[in-house]
Design a protein around this motif. Structure first.
Motif, PDB file in Angstrom:
ATOM      1  N   ASP A  13       5.607  34.219  49.149  1.00 12.23           N
ATOM      2  CA  ASP A  13       4.024  34.276  48.973  1.00 12.23           C
ATOM      3  C   ASP A  13       3.797  33.359  47.826  1.00 12.23           C
ATOM      4  O   ASP A  13       4.419  33.336  46.865  1.00 12.23           O
ATOM      5  CB  ASP A  13       3.768  35.722  48.662  1.00 12.23           C
ATOM      6  CG  ASP A  13       2.224  35.690  48.512  1.00 12.23           C
ATOM      7  OD1 ASP A  13       1.764  36.729  49.200  1.00 12.23           O
ATOM      8  OD2 ASP A  13       1.372  34.765  48.119  1.00 12.23           O
ATOM      9  N   GLU A  14       2.947  32.394  48.448  1.00 19.86           N
ATOM     10  CA  GLU A  14       2.472  31.155  47.404  1.00 19.86           C
ATOM     11  C   GLU A  14       2.060  31.754  46.136  1.00 19.86           C
ATOM     12  O   GLU A  14       2.203  31.163  44.982  1.00 19.86           O
ATOM     13  CB  GLU A  14       1.533  30.332  48.228  1.00 19.86           C
ATOM     14  CG  GLU A  14       1.181  29.010  47.422  1.00 19.86           C
ATOM     15  CD  GLU A  14      -0.045  28.247  48.141  1.00 19.86           C
ATOM     16  OE1 GLU A  14       0.499  27.438  49.183  1.00 19.86           O
ATOM     17  OE2 GLU A  14      -1.103  28.303  48.123  1.00 19.86           O
ATOM     18  N   ASP A  15       1.371  32.625  46.072  1.00 21.95           N
ATOM     19  CA  ASP A  15       0.847  33.209  44.716  1.00 21.95           C
ATOM     20  C   ASP A  15       1.978  33.516  43.653  1.00 21.95           C
ATOM     21  O   ASP A  15       1.398  33.641  42.480  1.00 21.95           O
ATOM     22  CB  ASP A  15       0.157  34.362  45.131  1.00 21.95           C
ATOM     23  CG  ASP A  15      -1.391  34.382  45.705  1.00 21.95           C
ATOM     24  OD1 ASP A  15      -1.870  32.905  45.764  1.00 21.95           O
ATOM     25  OD2 ASP A  15      -1.801  35.207  46.295  1.00 21.95           O
ATOM     26  N   THR A  72       4.677  31.873  43.253  1.00 15.32           N
ATOM     27  CA  THR A  72       5.469  30.608  43.006  1.00 15.32           C
ATOM     28  C   THR A  72       5.869  30.316  41.530  1.00 15.32           C
ATOM     29  O   THR A  72       6.930  30.389  41.138  1.00 15.32           O
ATOM     30  CB  THR A  72       4.586  29.209  43.274  1.00 15.32           C
ATOM     31  OG1 THR A  72       4.113  29.539  44.678  1.00 15.32           O
ATOM     32  CG2 THR A  72       5.449  27.974  43.161  1.00 15.32           C
ATOM     33  N   SER A  97      -0.118  29.707  55.806  1.00 15.94           N
ATOM     34  CA  SER A  97       0.162  28.502  54.986  1.00 15.94           C
ATOM     35  C   SER A  97       0.316  28.766  53.635  1.00 15.94           C
ATOM     36  O   SER A  97       0.800  28.055  52.743  1.00 15.94           O
ATOM     37  CB  SER A  97      -1.213  27.814  55.286  1.00 15.94           C
ATOM     38  OG  SER A  97      -1.265  27.340  56.421  1.00 15.94           O
ATOM     39  N   LYS A  98      -0.130  30.213  53.355  1.00 19.65           N
ATOM     40  CA  LYS A  98       0.189  30.675  51.843  1.00 19.65           C
ATOM     41  C   LYS A  98       1.725  31.141  51.665  1.00 19.65           C
ATOM     42  O   LYS A  98       1.766  32.430  51.236  1.00 19.65           O
ATOM     43  CB  LYS A  98      -1.019  31.828  51.650  1.00 19.65           C
ATOM     44  CG  LYS A  98      -2.292  31.122  51.401  1.00 19.65           C
ATOM     45  CD  LYS A  98      -3.187  32.307  50.870  1.00 19.65           C
ATOM     46  CE  LYS A  98      -2.969  32.497  49.453  1.00 19.65           C
ATOM     47  NZ  LYS A  98      -2.166  33.760  48.826  1.00 19.65           N
ATOM     48  N   ILE A  99       2.426  30.189  51.815  1.00 15.26           N
ATOM     49  CA  ILE A  99       3.886  30.651  51.378  1.00 15.26           C
ATOM     50  C   ILE A  99       4.278  29.326  50.436  1.00 15.26           C
ATOM     51  O   ILE A  99       3.754  28.278  50.572  1.00 15.26           O
ATOM     52  CB  ILE A  99       4.780  30.570  52.631  1.00 15.26           C
ATOM     53  CG1 ILE A  99       4.515  29.314  53.483  1.00 15.26           C
ATOM     54  CG2 ILE A  99       4.263  31.780  53.555  1.00 15.26           C
ATOM     55  CD1 ILE A  99       5.619  28.706  54.343  1.00 15.26           C
ATOM     56  N   ALA A 100       5.488  29.435  49.754  1.00 18.25           N
ATOM     57  CA  ALA A 100       6.366  28.655  49.106  1.00 18.25           C
ATOM     58  C   ALA A 100       7.610  28.736  49.253  1.00 18.25           C
ATOM     59  O   ALA A 100       8.230  29.620  49.481  1.00 18.25           O
ATOM     60  CB  ALA A 100       5.691  28.784  47.704  1.00 18.25           C
ATOM     61  N   GLN A 129       3.077  21.942  56.363  1.00 13.53           N
ATOM     62  CA  GLN A 129       1.525  22.070  56.551  1.00 13.53           C
ATOM     63  C   GLN A 129       0.732  21.207  57.532  1.00 13.53           C
ATOM     64  O   GLN A 129       0.035  21.596  58.313  1.00 13.53           O
ATOM     65  CB  GLN A 129       1.073  22.318  55.163  1.00 13.53           C
ATOM     66  CG  GLN A 129       0.513  23.717  55.146  1.00 13.53           C
ATOM     67  CD  GLN A 129       0.096  24.059  53.752  1.00 13.53           C
ATOM     68  OE1 GLN A 129      -0.845  23.311  53.183  1.00 13.53           O
ATOM     69  NE2 GLN A 129       0.869  25.057  52.985  1.00 13.53           N
ATOM     70  N   LYS A 151       5.176  23.686  48.017  1.00 12.15           N
ATOM     71  CA  LYS A 151       4.135  24.498  48.872  1.00 12.15           C
ATOM     72  C   LYS A 151       3.431  23.803  49.932  1.00 12.15           C
ATOM     73  O   LYS A 151       2.583  24.262  50.364  1.00 12.15           O
ATOM     74  CB  LYS A 151       2.845  24.705  47.855  1.00 12.15           C
ATOM     75  CG  LYS A 151       3.117  25.445  46.385  1.00 12.15           C
ATOM     76  CD  LYS A 151       2.033  25.675  45.425  1.00 12.15           C
ATOM     77  CE  LYS A 151       2.281  26.573  44.253  1.00 12.15           C
ATOM     78  NZ  LYS A 151       1.311  26.527  43.273  1.00 12.15           N
ATOM     79  N   HIS A 198      10.223  23.765  43.698  1.00 12.66           N
ATOM     80  CA  HIS A 198       9.313  24.489  44.526  1.00 12.66           C
ATOM     81  C   HIS A 198       8.534  23.492  45.415  1.00 12.66           C
ATOM     82  O   HIS A 198       8.356  22.238  45.084  1.00 12.66           O
ATOM     83  CB  HIS A 198       8.401  25.413  43.817  1.00 12.66           C
ATOM     84  CG  HIS A 198       7.239  24.663  42.899  1.00 12.66           C
ATOM     85  ND1 HIS A 198       7.501  23.900  41.890  1.00 12.66           N
ATOM     86  CD2 HIS A 198       6.057  24.180  43.400  1.00 12.66           C
ATOM     87  CE1 HIS A 198       6.360  23.447  41.552  1.00 12.66           C
ATOM     88  NE2 HIS A 198       5.574  23.447  42.543  1.00 12.66           N
TER      89      HIS A 198
END
Ligand code: ADP
Ligand code: MG
Length: 423
Positions: A405-407, A409, A357-360, A331, A278, A276
Motif C-alpha cells: 500500500d502506498e501509504d 512506503t 494506483s495507491k501502491i508502491a 501509472q 510510487k 521505492h
C-alpha cells in the motif's frame, strides 16, 4: 579529460550557476604538475523548468505533436548551457556552448524518448584541445531527419555518460543535490548512509526500481562503455578545492568492489540499498479462464502498445478453471492499458478489471544476495512484524521487490533499512 554533469537543482538560478562555474573553473585550472584537465560540462534545465515547458505544450494542444514538444522542452537546457558559458567567461575561463544539433548528438527519431546513437566528437575535441571548456545541454539531440529530439526525463545523466564515452573521458562526475549514492533515499530515511562505492550492476538495479539519483539508461551505458562514473555534491563551499568535494560515490566493477572489501574499505553486506517506486499501478483481471493462451491474450496487446508490465501474479480463482491475474504497469499508462484490455474483453474472457494506483514497490538490492540465501524471507518477516501486507513479489539474482500500500512506503523503507543493518 573529465566530463562534469550538473542537475536541475544545481542549475536553478544564476546564483547556483555561479557556484557550478566555480567548481568547473577549479577542475579546469592549471594543476601543480603544470597540466590541465580538458573539461566538458553537461547541464540540465533549471529545476521545475521542464515541467513548466511540458505544461505549456499541454495548454497549447492537448494532442501535441511530439516533434514540436521536443522543440519546446529542449529549450530549458539551451538556457542553462548559455548561462553557464557566460558565467565561466565572467570568471576568466575560455568556454563555449555546444547545442545538441551543433555537435551533433545523433539520436533515433523517437521524439520525447529518443536514444543516443552516436556523438560526433571531432569539433568538440578540437575545442577542448584549444583549452576551451565545452558546455553541452543534456537531454537533447538531433534525429536523422534533422529535427530536435529529447531523451526522456532524467536523460541528462545519459547525455553526460555518452559524451564521456565519445571523448574517451577518464571520468564522468555526476554532481547533484546529495553527495553520493546512499543506502536509500536520504530524503526519506535520515539514517541513510553514503556508500563509498556501488557496483554498476547494483546501481543499474537500484535506478531501475526507483533510485532516481541516476537515470537507469545512463548506468547501462556506462557499464557497456566502461565509463567511470562518480556521484558527488554540487553544494560545496565556494572556497573548497576539487579534493574537498570528494569523496562521493564511485560506481565500480565487481572486481574493484572485491578489492575494496579485501582492503577493508567497504563492508560486504547482503543488501546494499533499498529503493521505492510510487509510479506504478496495479491491475487485477478477475475470473480469467484458466487455459493455455489466456495470459498471452492479456499481455500481447499491452506489449504491442509498448506498455511495460512489471510484476505479475496469477491466483487460483474462486471457481475451478478460472484465475485472477494481477500485474503492474506504469501509472502513466494505466488508462491506456485499461482501454486496451476492455477492447480485448471478448478475446481474454475476464469478468472485472480492478485498478489501484495507491501502491508502491519497495526493492532491496545487493550483489551479496548471490551468495546468501534468506534475504527475501527476512524482508517478508520484517514487513509482517510491522503489519505491512505484501500484494505481489518479484525477484532477480540481486533484487527482491514487493508491492505494498502506498501509504506504508516510508514505514516499509525505514523498517527494512533497520532490518538489514543499514542504519
Ligand atoms: P539532479 O537534478 O541533479 O539530476 P535528481 O533529483 O534527479 O537530481 O536526483 C537526486 C535525488 O535522488 C536526491 O535528491 C535524492 O532525493 C534522490 N535519491 C533517491 N534515491 C537515492 C539514493 N539511494 N541515494 C541518493 N539519492 C537518492
Ligand atoms: Mg536526475
Amino acid at each position: 579529460r573529465i566530463v562534469m554533469k550538473f542537475g536541475g537543482t544545481s542549475m536553478a538560478g544564476t546564483e547556483r550557476i555561479r557556484r557550478v562555474a566555480n567548481i568547473v573553473r577549479k577542475q579546469a585550472a592549471l594543476k601543480p604538475d603544470g597540466t590541465r584537465d580538458e573539461v566538458a560540462v553537461v547541464v540540465s534545465a533549471m529545476a521545475g523548468e521542464t515541467d513548466r515547458l511540458v505544461n505549456f505544450c499541454r495548454e497549447a494542444n492537448a494532442l501535441y505533436d511530439p516533434a514540436e514538444y521536443d522543440v519546446v522542452v529542449a529549450s530549458g537546457e539551451q538556457v542553462t548551457s548559455g548561462l553557464l558559458a557566460l558565467t565561466l567567461q565572467s570568471l576568466g575561463c575560455k568556454a563555449r556552448s555546444w547545442l545538441g544539433w551543433q555537435l551533433p548528438v545523433h539520436t533515433i527519431e523517437a521524439h520525447a524518448k529518443a536514444r543516443i546513437e552516436d556523438i560526433d566528437s571531432e569539433a568538440l575535441l578540437e575545442s577542448l584541445g584549444r583549452g576551451e571548456i565545452a558546455v553541452i545541454p543534456g537531454f537533447q539531440g538531433l534525429s536523422g531527419d534533422g529535427r530536435i529530439t529529447t531523451l526522456g526525463r532524467g536523460g541528462s545523466d545519459t547525455s553526460a555518460v555518452a559524451v564521456a564515452a565519445a571523448i574517451g573521458a577518464d571520468r564522468c562526475d555526476i554532481y547533484t543535490d546529495v553527495d553520493g549514492v546512499y543506502t536509500t533515499d536520504p530524503r526519506i530515511v535520515a539514517k541513510a548512509r553514503k556508500l563509498k562505492a556501488v557496483t554498476y550492476e547494483e546501481m543499474l538495479e537500484l535506478a531501475s526500481v526507483g533510485a532516481k539519483v541516476l537515470q537507469t539508461r545512463s548506468v547501462g551505458l556506462a557499464m557497456k562503455e566502461g565509463v567511470r562514473v562518480q556521484v558527488l555534491s554540487s553544494f560545496v563551499d565556494d572556497n573548497a578545492t576539487p579534493a574537498d568535494a570528494l569523496p562521493g560515490t564511485m560506481i565500480v566493477s565487481e572486481e574493484e568492489m572485491n578489492e575494496l572489501v579485501e582492503k577493508g574499505e567497504m563492508e560486504r553486506q547482503h543488501v546494499t540499498g533499498i529503493a521505492h517506486d510510487k509510479n506504478e499501478a496495479k491491475i487485477i483481471l478477475t475470473r480469467v479462464p484458466d487455459r493455455p493462451g489466456a495470459v498471452a491474450n492479456i499481455f500481447e496487446p499491452l506489449a504491442k502498445a509498448s506498455i511495460n508490465v512489471d510484476m505479475i501474479i496469477q491466483n487460483v480463482g474462486r471457481d475451478k478453471g478460472e484465475t485472477d491475474v494481477t500485474f503492474t504497469v506504469p501509472q502513466a499508462d494505466l488508462a491506456r492499458a485499461q482501454a486496451l484490455l476492455e477492447d480485448q474483453r471478448g478475446n481474454i474472457g475476464f469478468n472485472r478489471i480492478i485498478t489501484d494506483s495507491k501502491i508502491a514497490k519497495i526493492s532491496v538490492v545487493g550483489v551479496g544476495m548471490k551468495s546468501h540465501a534468506g534475504v527475501a524471507s527476512n524482508m517478508f518477516r520484517a514487513l509482517a512484524e510491522r503489519g505491512i501486507n505484501i500484494q505481489a513479489i518479484t525477484t532477480s539474482e540481486i533484487k527482491v521487490s514487493v508491492l505494498i500500500d502506498e501509504d506504508e512506503t516510508e514505514l516499509a523503507v525505514r523498517v527494512l533499512h533497520t532490518a538489514y543493518g543499514l542504519d
